[in-house]
Enzyme design. Sequence first.
Site, PDB file in Angstrom:
ATOM      1  N   SER A   1       2.620   4.372  -7.536  1.00 13.47           N
ATOM      2  CA  SER A   1       2.485   2.971  -7.934  1.00 13.47           C
ATOM      3  C   SER A   1       3.394   2.124  -7.054  1.00 13.47           C
ATOM      4  O   SER A   1       4.474   2.586  -6.648  1.00 13.47           O
ATOM      5  CB  SER A   1       2.890   2.805  -9.404  1.00 13.47           C
ATOM      6  OG  SER A   1       3.164   1.446  -9.674  1.00 13.47           O
ATOM      7  N   SER A   2       2.961   0.900  -6.799  1.00 14.46           N
ATOM      8  CA  SER A   2       3.792  -0.020  -6.003  1.00 14.46           C
ATOM      9  C   SER A   2       5.104  -0.303  -6.716  1.00 14.46           C
ATOM     10  O   SER A   2       6.068  -0.746  -6.104  1.00 14.46           O
ATOM     11  CB  SER A   2       3.051  -1.337  -5.779  1.00 14.46           C
ATOM     12  OG  SER A   2       1.748  -1.080  -5.344  1.00 14.46           O
TER      13      SER A   2
ATOM     14  N   GLY B   1      -9.082   2.922  -8.644  1.00 16.38           N
ATOM     15  CA  GLY B   1      -8.363   4.105  -9.097  1.00 16.38           C
ATOM     16  C   GLY B   1      -8.494   4.335 -10.592  1.00 16.38           C
ATOM     17  O   GLY B   1      -8.418   3.396 -11.385  1.00 16.38           O
TER      18      GLY B   1
ATOM     19  N   LEU C   1       0.819  -1.219   0.000  1.00 16.40           N
ATOM     20  CA  LEU C   1       0.000   0.000   0.000  1.00 16.40           C
ATOM     21  C   LEU C   1       0.850   1.265   0.000  1.00 16.40           C
ATOM     22  O   LEU C   1       1.914   1.323   0.607  1.00 16.40           O
ATOM     23  CB  LEU C   1      -0.905   0.028   1.234  1.00 16.40           C
ATOM     24  CG  LEU C   1      -1.908  -1.121   1.367  1.00 16.40           C
ATOM     25  CD1 LEU C   1      -2.861  -0.835   2.525  1.00 16.40           C
ATOM     26  CD2 LEU C   1      -2.685  -1.375   0.090  1.00 16.40           C
TER      27      LEU C   1
ATOM     28  N   GLU D   1       0.241   5.856  -0.753  1.00 14.77           N
ATOM     29  CA  GLU D   1      -0.709   6.947  -0.603  1.00 14.77           C
ATOM     30  C   GLU D   1      -1.876   6.855  -1.607  1.00 14.77           C
ATOM     31  O   GLU D   1      -2.994   7.249  -1.303  1.00 14.77           O
ATOM     32  CB  GLU D   1       0.068   8.262  -0.735  1.00 14.77           C
ATOM     33  CG  GLU D   1      -0.734   9.521  -0.552  1.00 14.77           C
ATOM     34  CD  GLU D   1      -1.551   9.575   0.718  1.00 14.77           C
ATOM     35  OE1 GLU D   1      -1.087   9.070   1.759  1.00 14.77           O
ATOM     36  OE2 GLU D   1      -2.672  10.125   0.664  1.00 14.77           O
ATOM     37  N   GLY D   2      -1.609   6.311  -2.799  1.00 15.39           N
ATOM     38  CA  GLY D   2      -2.679   6.155  -3.790  1.00 15.39           C
ATOM     39  C   GLY D   2      -3.792   5.242  -3.270  1.00 15.39           C
ATOM     40  O   GLY D   2      -4.980   5.551  -3.371  1.00 15.39           O
ATOM     41  N   HIS D   3      -3.394   4.109  -2.690  1.00 14.83           N
ATOM     42  CA  HIS D   3      -4.391   3.204  -2.107  1.00 14.83           C
ATOM     43  C   HIS D   3      -5.129   3.893  -0.955  1.00 14.83           C
ATOM     44  O   HIS D   3      -6.339   3.742  -0.791  1.00 14.83           O
ATOM     45  CB  HIS D   3      -3.722   1.940  -1.561  1.00 14.83           C
ATOM     46  CG  HIS D   3      -3.012   1.110  -2.592  1.00 14.83           C
ATOM     47  ND1 HIS D   3      -1.642   1.013  -2.650  1.00 14.83           N
ATOM     48  CD2 HIS D   3      -3.476   0.342  -3.598  1.00 14.83           C
ATOM     49  CE1 HIS D   3      -1.292   0.209  -3.633  1.00 14.83           C
ATOM     50  NE2 HIS D   3      -2.387  -0.204  -4.245  1.00 14.83           N
TER      51      HIS D   3
ATOM     52  N   GLN E   1      -8.872  -0.993 -16.414  1.00 19.27           N
ATOM     53  CA  GLN E   1      -9.365  -1.941 -15.408  1.00 19.27           C
ATOM     54  C   GLN E   1     -10.670  -1.442 -14.783  1.00 19.27           C
ATOM     55  O   GLN E   1     -11.619  -2.211 -14.587  1.00 19.27           O
ATOM     56  CB  GLN E   1      -8.292  -2.110 -14.336  1.00 19.27           C
ATOM     57  CG  GLN E   1      -8.763  -2.809 -13.080  1.00 19.27           C
ATOM     58  CD  GLN E   1      -7.620  -3.029 -12.114  1.00 19.27           C
ATOM     59  OE1 GLN E   1      -6.771  -3.865 -12.348  1.00 19.27           O
ATOM     60  NE2 GLN E   1      -7.595  -2.289 -11.022  1.00 19.27           N
TER      61      GLN E   1
HETATM   62  P1  AMP Z   1      -3.250  -2.460  -6.996  1.00 16.28           P
HETATM   63  O1  AMP Z   1      -2.920  -2.832  -5.597  1.00 16.28           O
HETATM   64  O2  AMP Z   1      -2.099  -1.906  -7.765  1.00 16.28           O
HETATM   65  O3  AMP Z   1      -3.996  -3.547  -7.713  1.00 16.28           O
HETATM   66  O4  AMP Z   1      -4.255  -1.250  -6.893  1.00 16.28           O
HETATM   67  C1  AMP Z   1      -5.409  -1.335  -6.095  1.00 16.28           C
HETATM   68  C2  AMP Z   1      -6.291  -0.168  -6.394  1.00 16.28           C
HETATM   69  O5  AMP Z   1      -5.603   1.034  -6.103  1.00 16.28           O
HETATM   70  C3  AMP Z   1      -6.698  -0.107  -7.885  1.00 16.28           C
HETATM   71  O6  AMP Z   1      -8.068   0.286  -7.964  1.00 16.28           O
HETATM   72  C4  AMP Z   1      -5.792   0.951  -8.417  1.00 16.28           C
HETATM   73  O7  AMP Z   1      -6.331   1.637  -9.536  1.00 16.28           O
HETATM   74  C5  AMP Z   1      -5.694   1.894  -7.216  1.00 16.28           C
HETATM   75  N1  AMP Z   1      -4.508   2.726  -7.327  1.00 16.28           N
HETATM   76  C6  AMP Z   1      -3.223   2.325  -7.503  1.00 16.28           C
HETATM   77  N2  AMP Z   1      -2.406   3.395  -7.620  1.00 16.28           N
HETATM   78  C7  AMP Z   1      -3.205   4.484  -7.522  1.00 16.28           C
HETATM   79  C8  AMP Z   1      -2.975   5.904  -7.585  1.00 16.28           C
HETATM   80  N3  AMP Z   1      -1.758   6.391  -7.765  1.00 16.28           N
HETATM   81  N4  AMP Z   1      -4.041   6.710  -7.460  1.00 16.28           N
HETATM   82  C9  AMP Z   1      -5.295   6.233  -7.282  1.00 16.28           C
HETATM   83  N5  AMP Z   1      -5.577   4.917  -7.218  1.00 16.28           N
HETATM   84  C10 AMP Z   1      -4.552   4.065  -7.336  1.00 16.28           C
END
Ligand code: AMP
Length: 297
Positions: free
Chosen positions: A188-189, A150, A34, A36-38, A156
Amino acid sequence: MRIVRTIRELQASIREARAAGAASVGMVPTMGALHEGHLSLVRAARAENDCVVLSIFVNPTQFDESADLAAYPRQEAQDAALAEQGGAQLIFAPSVAEMYPSGYATTVHVESPLTTLFEGARRGSAHFDGVATVVAKLLLAALPERAYFGQKDAQQLRVVQRMVADLGIPTRIVGCPTSRDEDGLARSSRNVRLSADQRQRALAIPRALVAVQEAVAEGETDAALLRSIALAALAGSSSPEVGVGIDPEYIAIVDPDGFEPLDTLTGEALCAIAARVGDVRLIDNVLLHLPKPTKGS
Ligand code: AMP
């Protein structure tokens, strides 16, 4: 904060929360690591729901490269602490065997072109099947009122919206704005894998998107020209020392709902870019808005 690992425990915990007065449940599906985006999704969920469930599941069926799956960061204890700070009450962190038990045979498939172009083309048709299937399973397990995704992963998000509408899953899908670092890079992770130099080079991606956005705001509607503006920004034509070393995979100008490529913009559109910086693959996108016609024009 409670961490549950089985669908039964998840359902029991949600029942308890509802019995204790939670009128609505918001779900935030993630693959962990996780940032800040999450957390921006968790906060959006917290603002609209009494109970927030965050799921952490590195879904093997959506990875096209086993090395990428193996390298995906896993840090559950740190994630749990961050999720709690963000306002989540419950974490669902199932095993692969819990999500895909022995004999598992069902796949949710969303038809093309939404799933075959761009991320679908690059990552193979199994990618969005994996996403649609795991999200359907998560939503059916938790039955939240709302689920938060996101805009960063715009294709997606559209696939999930299509799947939920088509299957009649009673959850509202909420798209949340892309959260960016101060320098403009989408969080991004994968960003932790960028060296300091690669990170500087990666900034050409948001710069390219802003350049396209500005050209559209000034009235440019020709998608080929817009793509060449983005390509020039990625190639770093204006600052070669910074731009070298980005390998663009696609620059898409599409209709934001169906992800169909556009030749000419007539209304709202989306510019999406995928590029490799070293061995790190990054994606990002922005919405494009044509200028409003002025009076008399
Ligand atoms: P992930 O863990 O990468 O599968 O992402 C989980 C959720 O977090 C997905 O809905 C992504 O679109 C969202 N997400 C990832 N990075 C961001 C970001 N920078 N801003 C907003 N949402 C994000």
